[in-house]
Scaffold this active site. Sequence first.
Site, PDB file in Angstrom:
ATOM      1  N   ARG A 175       0.840  -1.198   0.000  1.00 32.35           N
ATOM      2  CA  ARG A 175       0.000   0.000   0.000  1.00 32.35           C
ATOM      3  C   ARG A 175       0.876   1.248   0.000  1.00 32.35           C
ATOM      4  O   ARG A 175       0.924   1.997  -0.966  1.00 32.35           O
ATOM      5  CB  ARG A 175      -0.971  -0.027   1.193  1.00 32.35           C
ATOM      6  CG  ARG A 175      -2.142   0.954   1.068  1.00 32.35           C
ATOM      7  CD  ARG A 175      -1.800   2.356   1.531  1.00 32.35           C
ATOM      8  NE  ARG A 175      -1.327   2.409   2.902  1.00 32.35           N
ATOM      9  CZ  ARG A 175      -0.780   3.481   3.455  1.00 32.35           C
ATOM     10  NH1 ARG A 175      -0.605   4.586   2.744  1.00 32.35           N
ATOM     11  NH2 ARG A 175      -0.357   3.468   4.700  1.00 32.35           N
ATOM     12  N   ASP A 176       1.632   1.485   1.047  1.00 34.69           N
ATOM     13  CA  ASP A 176       2.500   2.659   1.102  1.00 34.69           C
ATOM     14  C   ASP A 176       3.599   2.554   0.051  1.00 34.69           C
ATOM     15  O   ASP A 176       4.004   3.558  -0.559  1.00 34.69           O
ATOM     16  CB  ASP A 176       3.122   2.800   2.492  1.00 34.69           C
ATOM     17  CG  ASP A 176       3.354   4.250   2.894  1.00 34.69           C
ATOM     18  OD1 ASP A 176       3.593   5.081   1.999  1.00 34.69           O
ATOM     19  OD2 ASP A 176       3.287   4.554   4.090  1.00 34.69           O
ATOM     20  N   HIS A 202       3.339   4.228  -3.520  1.00 29.51           N
ATOM     21  CA  HIS A 202       3.791   5.594  -3.815  1.00 29.51           C
ATOM     22  C   HIS A 202       5.145   5.589  -4.537  1.00 29.51           C
ATOM     23  O   HIS A 202       5.407   6.423  -5.394  1.00 29.51           O
ATOM     24  CB  HIS A 202       3.942   6.399  -2.521  1.00 29.51           C
ATOM     25  CG  HIS A 202       2.661   6.811  -1.882  1.00 29.51           C
ATOM     26  ND1 HIS A 202       1.803   7.731  -2.449  1.00 29.51           N
ATOM     27  CD2 HIS A 202       2.102   6.446  -0.709  1.00 29.51           C
ATOM     28  CE1 HIS A 202       0.764   7.921  -1.649  1.00 29.51           C
ATOM     29  NE2 HIS A 202       0.917   7.151  -0.593  1.00 29.51           N
ATOM     30  N   SER A 246       3.317  10.820   8.795  1.00 30.23           N
ATOM     31  CA  SER A 246       3.231  10.758   7.332  1.00 30.23           C
ATOM     32  C   SER A 246       4.323  11.544   6.632  1.00 30.23           C
ATOM     33  O   SER A 246       4.634  11.278   5.465  1.00 30.23           O
ATOM     34  CB  SER A 246       1.869  11.301   6.875  1.00 30.23           C
ATOM     35  OG  SER A 246       0.824  10.766   7.643  1.00 30.23           O
ATOM     36  N   HIS A 296       3.174   4.636  12.973  1.00 25.02           N
ATOM     37  CA  HIS A 296       3.567   4.402  11.586  1.00 25.02           C
ATOM     38  C   HIS A 296       4.640   5.425  11.246  1.00 25.02           C
ATOM     39  O   HIS A 296       4.367   6.615  11.183  1.00 25.02           O
ATOM     40  CB  HIS A 296       2.333   4.574  10.689  1.00 25.02           C
ATOM     41  CG  HIS A 296       2.592   4.585   9.220  1.00 25.02           C
ATOM     42  ND1 HIS A 296       2.259   3.523   8.399  1.00 25.02           N
ATOM     43  CD2 HIS A 296       3.096   5.543   8.392  1.00 25.02           C
ATOM     44  CE1 HIS A 296       2.559   3.824   7.144  1.00 25.02           C
ATOM     45  NE2 HIS A 296       3.066   5.046   7.104  1.00 25.02           N
ATOM     46  N   HIS A 320       7.936   7.155   9.055  1.00 22.33           N
ATOM     47  CA  HIS A 320       8.642   7.358   7.784  1.00 22.33           C
ATOM     48  C   HIS A 320      10.077   7.767   8.087  1.00 22.33           C
ATOM     49  O   HIS A 320      10.382   8.290   9.155  1.00 22.33           O
ATOM     50  CB  HIS A 320       7.932   8.403   6.926  1.00 22.33           C
ATOM     51  CG  HIS A 320       6.799   7.838   6.140  1.00 22.33           C
ATOM     52  ND1 HIS A 320       6.928   7.432   4.831  1.00 22.33           N
ATOM     53  CD2 HIS A 320       5.514   7.573   6.488  1.00 22.33           C
ATOM     54  CE1 HIS A 320       5.769   6.941   4.406  1.00 22.33           C
ATOM     55  NE2 HIS A 320       4.888   7.016   5.385  1.00 22.33           N
TER      56      HIS A 320
END
Length: 340
Positions: A13-14, A17, A168, A195, A197
């Site tokens: 999913r991520d 990108h 995010s 979550h 990054h």
Amino acid sequence: MNKKLLITDVSLRDGSHAVAHRIDREQLAAHAAAVDAAGVPIVEVGHGNGLGASSLQLGESLLEDVEMLRIVREQLKTSRMSIHVIPGFATIERDLHQAIEVGVDVIRVASHCTEADITERHITFAREQGKEVYGVLMMSHMASREVLLEEALKMQAYGAEGVVLMDSAGAYMPDDVREKVPHLVQGLSIPVGFHAHNNLCLAIGNSLIAAECGAYILDGAIRGFGAGAGNAQLEALVAVLERSGYQTGIDLYGVLDAGDLAEKSLLAVVPTTSSTSIVSGLSGVFSGFLKPVNRISAEYGVDPRDVFFELGRRGVVAGQEDLILEVAQALSKEKGGENA
């Protein structure tokens, strides 16, 4: 301190990108089978912006949502399949109904960190269907811990069985994790997730701190496969957590093998922390903006770092991709660029 953790693999999913949402049938199947064999509890699937988000503005997926879900569903024997749902992109009437028919197990309903109100109908519906449901607060660096708790309490009241804080933009410093995660852990009666990054090279460290502060749910992606500088690298996350005494239920060799496979067959380029992704983190801009900022900046002859800082000054969030062009044009005009 709870030593058992729930790990979600967001690669499919991520990671979308990182490849302009062009993950194909064979890549979906191979990765899903590999992480299922490794015992990864939850595998998230779909367009980078979630169910129903494929579009000209956000990028069109190579495959339709339902097709992606069916391919992965066929490969999962023990892992549960998850979707990322942003109300406004995903409809209940079409998208959620279709996903449930295909056999999705986990539904994570997301909003900007100050807009949890929009998740009520989707969370309520998903719970009524007997699904495992979590709330997600995106761009959580943009709100204080008090506001985040207020929004998380709404999700809890709607029926969410946990709330995940998404960094995010990869903007969190370790002290941000220590400030916000425990505040939610203490204020909620449901589990908290994190979550990360990797824009500032802190994804693994911040995830470990989140666990130490009481987070139960942690996200990772194979080889860090995700937006911008990527996510917390799943294989490293599992290794570090086990070294620290946490139980993930994931076979280390199995997930390392999945990483080796992904590097050959899934990742066009292994995510790195580039100069522009560092600035993306510093400016607090959504990691998924990296590719369009670089492309549009080159077109208008402006420095992408300047674009990121201006986007950050404006408080731009995902879904406002059109402002990248506006900012680049304005900066070009300021410097007398020929493309102004």
